[in-house]
Design an enzyme around this catalytic site. Structure first.
Site, PDB file in Angstrom:
ATOM      1  N   GLY A  94      -0.184  -5.389   3.502  1.00  0.00           N
ATOM      2  CA  GLY A  94      -0.795  -4.387   2.631  1.00  0.00           C
ATOM      3  C   GLY A  94      -1.822  -5.076   1.756  1.00  0.00           C
ATOM      4  O   GLY A  94      -1.856  -6.304   1.685  1.00  0.00           O
ATOM      5  N   CYS A 139       3.026 -10.835   6.192  1.00  0.00           N
ATOM      6  CA  CYS A 139       1.952 -10.995   5.202  1.00  0.00           C
ATOM      7  C   CYS A 139       2.439 -10.526   3.821  1.00  0.00           C
ATOM      8  O   CYS A 139       3.301 -11.159   3.237  1.00  0.00           O
ATOM      9  CB  CYS A 139       0.692 -10.271   5.683  1.00  0.00           C
ATOM     10  SG  CYS A 139      -0.783 -10.807   4.800  1.00  0.00           S
ATOM     11  N   TYR A 140       1.941  -9.411   3.320  1.00  0.00           N
ATOM     12  CA  TYR A 140       2.419  -8.940   2.015  1.00  0.00           C
ATOM     13  C   TYR A 140       3.944  -8.801   2.029  1.00  0.00           C
ATOM     14  O   TYR A 140       4.616  -9.113   1.041  1.00  0.00           O
ATOM     15  CB  TYR A 140       1.774  -7.593   1.668  1.00  0.00           C
ATOM     16  CG  TYR A 140       2.228  -7.034   0.344  1.00  0.00           C
ATOM     17  CD1 TYR A 140       1.651  -7.472  -0.843  1.00  0.00           C
ATOM     18  CD2 TYR A 140       3.258  -6.094   0.272  1.00  0.00           C
ATOM     19  CE1 TYR A 140       2.084  -6.982  -2.066  1.00  0.00           C
ATOM     20  CE2 TYR A 140       3.695  -5.600  -0.950  1.00  0.00           C
ATOM     21  CZ  TYR A 140       3.101  -6.048  -2.118  1.00  0.00           C
ATOM     22  OH  TYR A 140       3.533  -5.565  -3.325  1.00  0.00           O
ATOM     23  N   HIS A 190      -0.471 -12.295  11.239  1.00  0.00           N
ATOM     24  CA  HIS A 190      -0.223 -10.945  11.760  1.00  0.00           C
ATOM     25  C   HIS A 190       0.131 -10.985  13.240  1.00  0.00           C
ATOM     26  O   HIS A 190      -0.759 -11.132  14.083  1.00  0.00           O
ATOM     27  CB  HIS A 190      -1.458 -10.060  11.532  1.00  0.00           C
ATOM     28  CG  HIS A 190      -1.650  -9.713  10.099  1.00  0.00           C
ATOM     29  ND1 HIS A 190      -1.040  -8.628   9.508  1.00  0.00           N
ATOM     30  CD2 HIS A 190      -2.330 -10.341   9.112  1.00  0.00           C
ATOM     31  CE1 HIS A 190      -1.359  -8.590   8.231  1.00  0.00           C
ATOM     32  NE2 HIS A 190      -2.135  -9.623   7.967  1.00  0.00           N
ATOM     33  N   GLU A 208       1.079  -8.509  14.961  1.00  0.00           N
ATOM     34  CA  GLU A 208       0.851  -7.204  15.581  1.00  0.00           C
ATOM     35  C   GLU A 208      -0.568  -7.041  16.124  1.00  0.00           C
ATOM     36  O   GLU A 208      -0.816  -6.145  16.924  1.00  0.00           O
ATOM     37  CB  GLU A 208       1.162  -6.071  14.577  1.00  0.00           C
ATOM     38  CG  GLU A 208       0.187  -5.888  13.416  1.00  0.00           C
ATOM     39  CD  GLU A 208       0.453  -6.813  12.222  1.00  0.00           C
ATOM     40  OE1 GLU A 208       1.121  -7.847  12.402  1.00  0.00           O
ATOM     41  OE2 GLU A 208      -0.043  -6.509  11.111  1.00  0.00           O
ATOM     42  N   ASP A 218      -1.236  18.460  23.039  1.00  0.00           N
ATOM     43  CA  ASP A 218      -0.053  18.460  22.176  1.00  0.00           C
ATOM     44  C   ASP A 218       0.713  19.777  22.263  1.00  0.00           C
ATOM     45  O   ASP A 218       1.926  19.793  22.468  1.00  0.00           O
ATOM     46  CB  ASP A 218      -0.443  18.203  20.706  1.00  0.00           C
ATOM     47  CG  ASP A 218      -1.288  16.954  20.552  1.00  0.00           C
ATOM     48  OD1 ASP A 218      -1.207  16.094  21.440  1.00  0.00           O
ATOM     49  OD2 ASP A 218      -2.023  16.854  19.559  1.00  0.00           O
ATOM     50  N   LYS A 273      -0.166   9.901  19.930  1.00  0.00           N
ATOM     51  CA  LYS A 273      -0.881  10.708  20.925  1.00  0.00           C
ATOM     52  C   LYS A 273      -0.660  10.210  22.361  1.00  0.00           C
ATOM     53  O   LYS A 273      -0.413  11.003  23.264  1.00  0.00           O
ATOM     54  CB  LYS A 273      -2.381  10.660  20.597  1.00  0.00           C
ATOM     55  CG  LYS A 273      -3.237  11.535  21.469  1.00  0.00           C
ATOM     56  CD  LYS A 273      -3.501  12.824  20.772  1.00  0.00           C
ATOM     57  CE  LYS A 273      -4.352  13.762  21.550  1.00  0.00           C
ATOM     58  NZ  LYS A 273      -4.452  15.050  20.850  1.00  0.00           N
TER      59      LYS A 273
END
Ligand code: XMP
Length: 536
Positions: free
Chosen positions: A81, A108-109, A195, A197, A253, A392
């Site tokens: 963050g 991280c944060y 990170h 990710e 959707d 999605k």
């Protein structure tokens, strides 16, 4: 087919369907909770967890620990963050998160907060680490199992852990940072300064999977096939002998939601398709045909074209247009639902990002989104929202597995207010026709160049601007059309599509040749931000 009046011309298709045999209700799959300290990272982490076939849920950072435990998570991940832990008002989680009852990975944060909260120290780094950074792994147990001891990772931080809390040891470092990863194995607490990710840390997924499978003991149970089974059973249980309705927009959707609910309760579901006259060429017929061909779901088709055009007469301001369409849509839908009698349930294709955003949204409103999937929970309806947990692309996979045709599964997103927000200025039948014609040409050319899947959206916008042209030696003074094509991952940000020049040339010459009254075509080369994808 039975027709009645303008506003209510409707068509009732009532093929009956055999009920599918009941499925046993599957248990909830193993779950990992991501605490969100800064939205974009949190979503990415949640996606990586799901790609590893473990169910992930994103919760606001300050969710009480008891509430988190109620979800019986196998582990917790604290996202990165933008804040600094020592700033006043910096986001903090419930301190019991670090009690050791559930394994925790702070990123991280999240790692800085873990260090700070457990008595260590975090301070501004001597120098900011940003971008690809060499990482030295000193302990290749659990988190780094199976990885090399020298790796390249992605860093983006101004603060660092300068003193480890009691019980922790550093398990990786960089040239500028002695604590690039830390662990307290006794309590199952881990921290990563980099990170894992992001795709720039290509082996990061392995670290995440080591955490999920080895540290948390989570099993890879999250598949769209098992999701469909669980949801089918849950919907069947929820609806019982009741009746449900679903508003179809033509998009994936709502179509997938209808298909899923139909799978669960057969013709206890009726779909309502409101044609507001703001759809693309042939779209309304296509939606109905697709439903007939693939599902034979009982469908009420409401032709409300005149009614919407009437409501839009004289309205030019974008927000007023959106509001008028949204209100009119609800009015038509309510009338039709009342006509149908005793439906208690309303099925919607609400997606996970909508749910997260409405839970944590602090952003300014850019435009009022009118969404068929966003009908208010009207009066007596109980909502069925089977995709509240899905992204999605997961819904696309559900749609594919439920037999939706590709053209529906991979359909470009289309805004609820339709062409009304692509006809700038007043919406009239004549101007809608021009926009519809130009739009059809853009899509035909992109489709025949095989570029539909590479573009997130492509369309035409009719401007309230005339310009001078020349046709057959005579002066013209005609409309201007903008061609807009963008690439995007999620619609939140977008880049203009680098369409081939010859394709653009074909589009421009066809539009000016085939649509009298249009004398100029321009291509929009603005990204989002600073522009938005739509023009209104
Ligand atoms: P913008 O224009 O905000 O659009 O960059 C982002 C995405 O949202 C779609 N969009 C809408 N979808 N109702 C919808 O259902 C709306 O009112 C609406 N406005 C924009 C847009 O097409 C793009 O995919």
């Amino acid at each position: 087919m039975r027709e009645r009046g303008n506003a209510g011309a409707r068509e009732q298709v009532t093929d009956s369907l055999d009920r599918v045999p009941p499925f046993p209700r599957s248990p909830v799959p193993d779950t990992v909770v991501v605490l969100d300290f800064g939205a974009q990272y949190a979503q990415l982490i949640a996606r990586r967890v799901r790609e590893s076939r473990v169910r992930s849920l994103i919760l606001p950072y300050d969710t009480p620990f008891d509430e988190i435990l109620g979800l019986q998570p196998r582990g917790l991940i604290l996202s990165g963050g933008p804040a600094s832990v020592y700033e006043q008002g910096a986001p903090r989680c419930d301190p019991r998160v670090f009690s050791g009852r559930v394994p925790v990975l702070g990123i991280c944060y999240g790692m800085q907060l873990m260090a700070h909260g457990l008595g260590g120290r975090t301070a501004p780094a001597g120098h900011r680490e940003y971008g690809r950074t060499r990482l030295y792994v000193d302990d290749r147990g659990d988190l780094f199992a199976g990885l090399e001891s020298r790796l390249l990772c992605w860093m983006s931080h101004g603060d660092s852990v300068t003193q480890l809390p009691e019980g922790f040891s550093a398990i990786a470092r960089t040239d500028g940072n002695p604590v690039a990863a830390m662990a307290d194995r006794r309590r199952g607490l881990f921290g990563l300064q980099f990170h894992p990710e992001v795709t720039h840390t290509p082996w990061g997924i392995q670290v995440l999977q080591n955490f999920l499978y080895e540290v948390c003991g989570a099993r890879a149970q999250w598949t769209m096939a098992s999701f469909i089974e669980t949801q089918t059973a849950a919907i069947r249980e929820q609806v019982g002998d009741g009746r449900a309705i679903c508003a179809l927009s033509g998009g994936v959707d709502s179509a997938a939601a209808a298909a899923l609910v139909h799978r669960a309760v057969g013709d206890q579901l009726t779909c309502i398709f409101v044609d507001h006259g703001l759809l693309r060429r042939g779209e309304s017929e296509q939606v109905i045909q697709t439903f007939r061909d693939h599902f034979q779901i009982p469908l009420v088709h409401v032709d409300a074209r005149r009614r919407f055009l009437g409501r839009l007469a004289g309205v030019a301001e974008p927000e007023q247009k959106r509001r008028a369409i949204g209100e009119e849509f609800i009015a038509v839908f309510e009338e039709e639902a009342r006509n149908l009698g005793k439906a208690q349930f309303l099925a919607q294709g609400t997606l996970y990002p909508d749910v997260i955003e409405s839970g944590t949204r602090t952003a300014a409103r850019i435009k009022t989104h009118h969404n068929v999937g966003g009908l208010p929970a009207m009066l007596q309806f109980t909502l069925i929202e089977p995709f509240r947990e899905l992204f999605k692309d997961e819904v696309r996979e559900v749609g594919r597995q439920l037999g939706l045709p590709d053209e529906m599964v991979f359909r470009h997103p289309f805004p609820g207010p339709g062409l009304a927000i692509r006809v700038l200025g007043e919406v009239t039948e004549e101007r809608l026709d021009l926009a519809r014609g130009a739009d059809a040409i853009v899509l035909e050319e992109i489709r025949s160049a095989g570029l539909m899947r590479e573009t997130w959206q492509a369309f035409a916008v009719l401007l309230p601007v005339h310009s001078v042209g020349v046709k057959g030696d005579a002066r013209t003074y005609g409309h201007t059309v903008v061609v807009r094509a963008v690439t995007s991952e999620d619609g939140m940000t977008a880049d203009w599509a680098r369409l081939p020049e010859d394709l653009l040339e074909r589009v421009a010459s066809r539009i000016t040749r085939e649509l009298p009254g249009i004398s100029r075509v321009v291509y929009d080369i603005t990204s989002k931000p600073p522009a938005t994808i739509e023009w209104e």
